[in-house]
Write an enzyme that holds these catalytic residues in place. Structure first.
Site, PDB file in Angstrom:
ATOM      1  CG  ASP A   1      -6.587   8.025   7.276  1.00 30.38           C
ATOM      2  OD1 ASP A   1      -5.911   8.219   8.497  1.00 30.38           O
ATOM      3  OD2 ASP A   1      -5.998   7.627   6.188  1.00 30.38           O
TER       4      ASP A   1
ATOM      5  CD  GLU B   1      -4.138   6.934   1.743  1.00 28.42           C
ATOM      6  OE1 GLU B   1      -4.866   7.501   2.177  1.00 28.42           O
ATOM      7  OE2 GLU B   1      -3.076   7.597   1.581  1.00 28.42           O
TER       8      GLU B   1
ATOM      9  NE  ARG C   1      -3.184   2.394   3.118  1.00 28.61           N
ATOM     10  CZ  ARG C   1      -2.628   3.690   3.482  1.00 28.61           C
ATOM     11  NH1 ARG C   1      -1.461   3.812   3.810  1.00 28.61           N
ATOM     12  NH2 ARG C   1      -3.663   4.481   3.978  1.00 28.61           N
TER      13      ARG C   1
ATOM     14  CG  ASP D   1       0.480   6.976   3.521  1.00 30.92           C
ATOM     15  OD1 ASP D   1      -0.720   6.823   3.746  1.00 30.92           O
ATOM     16  OD2 ASP D   1       1.117   7.853   4.065  1.00 30.92           O
TER      17      ASP D   1
HETATM   18  C1  OTU Z   1      -2.717   8.764   4.789  1.00 39.01           C
HETATM   19  O1  OTU Z   1      -3.692   9.361   4.801  1.00 39.01           O
HETATM   20  C2  OTU Z   1      -2.817   7.737   6.035  1.00 39.01           C
HETATM   21  O2  OTU Z   1      -3.652   6.917   5.632  1.00 39.01           O
HETATM   22  C3  OTU Z   1      -2.859   8.587   7.321  1.00 39.01           C
HETATM   23  O3  OTU Z   1      -3.224   7.741   8.425  1.00 39.01           O
HETATM   24  C4  OTU Z   1      -1.639   9.217   7.182  1.00 39.01           C
HETATM   25  O4  OTU Z   1      -1.977  10.164   8.428  1.00 39.01           O
HETATM   26  C5  OTU Z   1      -1.415  10.411   6.218  1.00 39.01           C
HETATM   27  O5  OTU Z   1      -1.667   9.431   4.933  1.00 39.01           O
HETATM   28  C6  OTU Z   1       0.143  10.651   6.195  1.00 39.01           C
HETATM   29  O6  OTU Z   1       1.030   9.740   6.194  1.00 39.01           O
HETATM   30  O7  OTU Z   1      -2.503  11.151   2.634  1.00 39.01           O
HETATM   31  O8  OTU Z   1      -4.088  10.518   0.039  1.00 39.01           O
HETATM   32  O9  OTU Z   1      -7.511  12.813   5.822  1.00 39.01           O
HETATM   33  O10 OTU Z   1      -7.047  10.667   4.458  1.00 39.01           O
HETATM   34  O11 OTU Z   1      -4.109  12.141   5.088  1.00 39.01           O
HETATM   35  C7  OTU Z   1      -4.578  10.882   1.283  1.00 39.01           C
HETATM   36  C8  OTU Z   1      -6.450  12.221   6.024  1.00 39.01           C
HETATM   37  C9  OTU Z   1      -3.719  10.706   2.542  1.00 39.01           C
HETATM   38  C10 OTU Z   1      -6.049  10.946   5.227  1.00 39.01           C
HETATM   39  C11 OTU Z   1      -4.995  11.501   4.338  1.00 39.01           C
HETATM   40  C12 OTU Z   1      -4.389  10.284   3.681  1.00 39.01           C
END
Ligand code: OTU
Length: 650
Positions: free
Chosen positions: A396, A326, A282, A284
């Site tokens: 989230d 993601e 995944r 991020d």
């Molecule tokens: C992702 O989140 C992760 O799932 C979050 O847990 C982290 O805080 C974040 O990255 C930073 O690593 O980047 O493309 O509204 O939906 O921050 C979307 C918050 C992201 C998350 C958003 C998301």
């Protein structure tokens, strides 16, 4: 494709390749490198073609792939070959996932391994273990602020534990999903430490600036991701004496992908986790990979080129490994993370379907499916060889990321409708039974998102508290209805740990100074396995949810039209409370299934005439999930409040 410039560079690279690499059996590696090198070269050139050290960078990229191929175990290489042959393997309806925090689910990796039976009991065969790498104490962002990409947090276990877990999962035919946090590191990472100490090589791994001039230019067009806890997108680092870009929290430093060294490091990390036995990675926050002054710094074209490059390179070394994007962005943007191609995913094979998730929650709040129908109509068709991750809840918040135009088409006013949703889920709205919390409230823009566990948002917490039997029943029905949708929509359903047991909000984060500012912790529970054992006691809430989901999963796996081959048709019906779609066989009419969902608490009727060609041709409908024929009254199907059917013709 054969192209002279790329090919002569490849020849040079292979001539210069280190002896310890040449001496290995690289047959499959070379076949794949040959097939992908033209694409790799042209992507590299687009991104870094103007650099004097371009050829050295290309050399280092190829060596990274080769070294990791050499380290790839025989078992994993076998799996690569099998998946190359059966390339549609991940589109099958047999996959059902669950995302979890290792510590919340089972304390540590050993505990997780001991609980593998739980997944098999439920029917889950894809497990996303959220980040387990070391993070700064107290500033972890739930694991997404990583200090060492090659280690496991000692509180969770060791690399050996992980490899053992991956091996046992493979024996049980359960896929392992791990995270690679590609966009940023924590401020404790070695690269950040070196940058702080003044090393300009590592300062160039990040976006650092002596003065506010450039940061101020960026700020003009960049939104804030965590406006409450981390306003702005830059942080002054006293030790370094420079500003550093920190889009998320101030302890998460954004990586600078305009530096090819960063890309090569990240490829090395991706392949490292692929070699530890992850089936799927995944990636991020992929929307954020490229920063450009004057833009929102999301969804930039170069971010896509980087992902294509990572995919092409991963295919050379570990072609069996898939990527999940993601990218929680608008539907027209999210679709691009599959890669803009006719058939094959050129970037990520899988993407989070945040649009569907948010639309489902809209249907819950409004008790009708108007926006859900409209939003799904506007959801672009994805590539053939790519699939969605369909989910109801995750670690989230829930962002209300649907399109304003779609809201208008439903005769709602966008700002008011969004405000209604926030009020509804945070329990401010008179008729609401939800117990959510606001997240990411931005006073400047009026935006807000929602935190809360599925059960608490669905009204279970409140109903249990006041002992309302009907409320408890309704909440359970709603939980099942939402799962009934993600299991049948097309794509991989991803459950969230705790949800199959009706886990409520966990307020303990409020007394932890490092967590209390971030309401997302309310839905990151520690499973109480004594309570979980009640899933075996008929009549308990846990039993009602767990046993129903178990059945739903088992039935899903038997319905071949639930495999994701772009074989879904949305069916618009008169009754606005209903969400109706069909799943069909691409070759013939056999085995098609009609999905009917009622988002209202009252029974609703569906006029069979509305179904057109989807009306039963010969016999009558039978609901595959319950195994019964639904009630028909005067040529209308009756769908109970918060009920759903998976209808086949008998
Ligand atoms: C992702 O989140 C992760 O799932 C979050 O847990 C982290 O805080 C974040 O990255 C930073 O690593 O980047 O493309 O509204 O939906 O921050 C979307 C918050 C992201 C998350 C958003 C998301």
């Amino acid at each position: 494709m054969y192209e002279q410039v790329a090919h002569s560079l490849l020849n040079d690279i292979l001539n210069r390749i280190k002896p310890e690499i040449c001496q290995q059996d690289l047959r499959h590696f070379y076949t794949r490198l040959g097939a992908n090198f033209y694409a790799i070269h042209s992507l590299l050139e687009k991104l870094y073609g103007d650099r004097a050290d371009f050829n050295q960078q290309a050399q280092s990229l190829v060596e990274t792939m080769a070294k990791k191929y050499i380290k790839r175990s025989a078992k994993l290489r076998q799996l690569d070959l099998a998946r190359e042959k059966d390339y549609n393997w991940f589109l099958s309806q047999k996959w059902v996932g669950m995302a979890l925090y290792c510590q919340g689910f089972a304390d540590d990796l050993t505990g997780l391994r001991e609980r593998l039976n739980y997944f098999q009991e439920l029917g889950v065969n894809l497990v996303h273990v959220m980040p387990i790498m070391p993070c700064p104490e107290g500033s972890s962002d739930g694991g997404y602020a990583i200090s060492d990409f090659h280690e496991i947090d000692p509180q969770v276990g060791t690399l050996q534990d992980l490899i053992g877990l991956a091996d046992e999962m493979r024996e049980r035919d359960i896929l392992l999903v791990l995270d690679v946090v590609v966009n940023h590191t924590s401020n404790h990472h070695y690269w950040a430490q070196e940058a702080r100490a003044g090393d300009s090589i590592y300062q160039d791994y990040y976006y650092t600036f002596e003065t506010r001039t450039v940061p101020d230019m960026f700020e003009q067009s960049m939104p804030e991701i965590f406006p409450e806890t981390a306003p702005g997108n830059f942080t002054w680092d006293e030790e370094m004496g420079r500003w550093v870009m920190t889009v998320f929290n101030d302890f998460q430093w954004d990586l600078n992908y305009s530096n090819p060294a960063v890309l090569i490091e990240m490829l090395n990390i991706i392949l490292f986790w692929a070699n530890q036995g992850a089936d799927i990675l995944r990636l991020d926050a992929v929307a954020f990979l490229w920063k450009k002054i004057g833009s929102t710094c999301q969804n930039e074209r170069e971010a896509h080129l980087i992902l294509q490059l990572l995919k092409d390179c991963c295919q050379v070394t570990a072609p069996g490994v898939l990527f999940i994007a993601e990218a929680i962005v608008a539907p027209v943007e999210v679709i691009k993370y599959f890669g803009e191609d006719a058939v094959i995913a050129k970037e990520c094979e899988i993407a989070y379907n945040a649009t569907f998730m948010a639309l489902l929650w809209d249907a819950v709040a409004t008790k009708n499916a108007r926006l859900l129908n409209q939003g799904i109509k506007s959801l672009p068709v994805k590539l053939e060889r790519a699939t969605w991750l369909n989910y109801v809840r995750c670690h989230d918040d829930i962002g209300l990321g649907f399109d304003d135009r779609d809201i208008l088409l439903c005769d709602y006013r966008p700002a008011r409708h969004r405000k209604f949703l926030i009020d509804y889920f945070t329990g401010q709205f008179a008729d609401s039974h939800a117990r959510g919390l606001p997240f990411g409230q931005n006073e400047k823009t009026g935006d807000a998102r929602i935190s809360g566990s599925l059960a608490s948002l669905a009204g279970l917490e409140r109903a249990l508290e006041i002992g309302a039997e009907r409320g408890i029943d309704d909440a359970i029905k709603l939980i099942l209805l939402l799962h009934g949708m993600i299991m049948s929509f097309g794509g991989i359903p991803l459950l969230y740990y705790g949800d199959a047991l009706g886990t409520l909000n966990d307020d303990s984060y409020r007394s932890d100074p490092h967590k209390m500012g971030d309401t997302r912790w309310v839905h990151r529970p520690s499973i109480n396995w004594e309570t979980a054992a009640r899933r075996n006691i008929p009549g308990s809430v846990e039993y009602k949810i767990f046993s129903a989901l178990k059945r739903m999963i088992a039935v899903r796996k038997e319905i071949t039209v639930f495999a994701d081959f772009n074989n879904r048709e949305l069916i618009e019906v008169e009754n606005p409370h209903l969400f109706v779609f069909g799943r069909y066989n691409l070759n013939n009419q056999a085995g098609r299934v009609l999905i009917v969902a009622n988002f209202n608490d009252r029974p609703q009727h569906l006029d069979v005439a509305d179904l057109g060609t989807w009306a039963p041709q010969y016999g009558r409908f039978v609901d595959l999930y319950k195994g019964e024929s639904p009630d028909v009254f005067k040529k209308s199907l009756v769908i109970p409040g918060f009920g759903f059917y998976w209808l086949s013709e008998s």
